[in-house]
Design a protein around this motif. Structure first.
Motif, mmCIF file in Angstrom:
data_model
loop_
_atom_site.group_PDB
_atom_site.id
_atom_site.type_symbol
_atom_site.label_atom_id
_atom_site.label_comp_id
_atom_site.label_asym_id
_atom_site.label_seq_id
_atom_site.Cartn_x
_atom_site.Cartn_y
_atom_site.Cartn_z
ATOM 1 N N TRP A 78 0.800 -1.225 0.000
ATOM 2 C CA TRP A 78 0.000 0.000 0.000
ATOM 3 C C TRP A 78 0.832 1.274 0.000
ATOM 4 O O TRP A 78 0.485 2.247 -0.667
ATOM 5 N N TRP A 82 -0.697 3.486 -3.078
ATOM 6 C CA TRP A 82 -1.965 4.159 -2.760
ATOM 7 C C TRP A 82 -2.025 5.591 -3.294
ATOM 8 O O TRP A 82 -3.101 6.179 -3.338
ATOM 9 N N LEU A 102 -3.420 -6.596 -6.692
ATOM 10 C CA LEU A 102 -3.956 -5.241 -6.609
ATOM 11 C C LEU A 102 -5.398 -5.168 -7.089
ATOM 12 O O LEU A 102 -6.175 -4.327 -6.616
ATOM 13 N N GLU A 105 -7.147 -6.054 -4.000
ATOM 14 C CA GLU A 105 -7.085 -4.930 -3.067
ATOM 15 C C GLU A 105 -8.055 -3.827 -3.482
ATOM 16 O O GLU A 105 -8.673 -3.169 -2.634
ATOM 17 N N ARG A 108 -11.685 -4.139 -2.167
ATOM 18 C CA ARG A 108 -11.975 -4.067 -0.730
ATOM 19 C C ARG A 108 -12.617 -2.716 -0.397
ATOM 20 O O ARG A 108 -12.302 -1.695 -1.018
ATOM 21 N N TRP A 110 -12.453 0.071 1.302
ATOM 22 C CA TRP A 110 -11.548 0.861 2.128
ATOM 23 C C TRP A 110 -12.253 2.047 2.777
ATOM 24 O O TRP A 110 -12.951 2.815 2.116
#
Length: 240
Positions: A78, A82, A102, A105, A108, A110
């Motif tokens: 991250w 990010w 990714l 990811e 998700r 967040w």
């Protein structure tokens, strides 16, 4: 409240510039490199948040460097990716093994609540997820971006910057970024142990990997969370 000094770039060697990281390990904010080129600069890692990315963008403008055209991920963690959603109109490049990670990811949900819930479920995630919460001012328009262009072993960009997959215990997609004309090897976190929540007591630095990367062709070796080392300093590290 005292004013915060703006982030600034420093020239390491040749056309390689560095935006320094935060020395406080709890902030998990590594350095970011810019390889300047009139055809378009290469950014090595995106910053650990959109806010961090915007600081780097201001520093690039202040240094008078050409706009970024390519963004190379050293790996998928991250604190290296990010900030990518704050870099418009760049081509994101990374190793193929990080692309699906990714994508997962990116799916998700967040948010600060999600981070808290995850830490409650797995307290070992605490240091990483608390650092993420501190890094993120908000979640509007935030998205995790997988690389749009991938490679398997090596890739050379039109600017002469070379990406080489090395893998390792820290991340399967770990990539070193080489700038031969400037004598600089950007190592990311490739020789680090696994992330804290996955780390066993006997996991340590992979000095054998560093030893295999050392070459008389490169005078500078830069990892993301430490000070740049000369070839002689790196040799002393792996022989100690």
């Amino acid at each position: 409240m005292p004013a915060i000094d703006p982030l600034s770039l420093r020239r390491l060697a040749g056309r390689v510039w560095l935006a320094p990281g935060d020395p406080d390990p709890e902030n998990i904010r590594g350095s970011v490199a810019v390889v300047a080129d009139d055809r378009g600069s290469v950014l090595v890692d995106a910053g650990q948040s959109p806010a961090h990315a915007r600081e780097i963008q201001s520093a690039i403008r202040a240094a008078g460097l050409p706009p970024v055209r390519w963004l190379a991920y050293t790996h998928h963690h991250w604190d290296h990716v990010w900030g990518a959603c704050a870099w418009p109109d760049v081509e994101i490049i990374g190793h193929v093994s990080g692309q699906e990670i990714l994508r997962q990811e990116a799916a998700r949900p967040w948010s600060h609540r999600y981070l808290r819930d995850q830490v409650r479920a797995n307290p070992r995630l605490g240091p990483s997820f608390r650092a993420r919460a501190l890094a993120m001012e908000g979640w509007d328009d935030f998205v995790v971006l997988p690389p749009g262009r991938t490679f398997t072993d090596e890739l050379t960009l039109p600017t002469g910057v070379r990406l080489r997959h090395v893998g390792g215990a820290h991340a399967p997609d770990s990539t070193v970024v080489l700038v031969p004309d400037s004598g600089v090897a950007l190592l990311g976190d490739c020789f680090y142990p696994p992330p804290a929540h996955l780390r066993a007591p006997d996991d340590g630095l992979d000095l054998a990997m560093v030893r295999g990367l050392l070459s008389d062709d490169y005078e500078w070796y830069v990892d993301s969370h430490g000070e740049p080392a000369t070839l002689d300093q790196a040799r002393q590290l792996v022989s100690s």
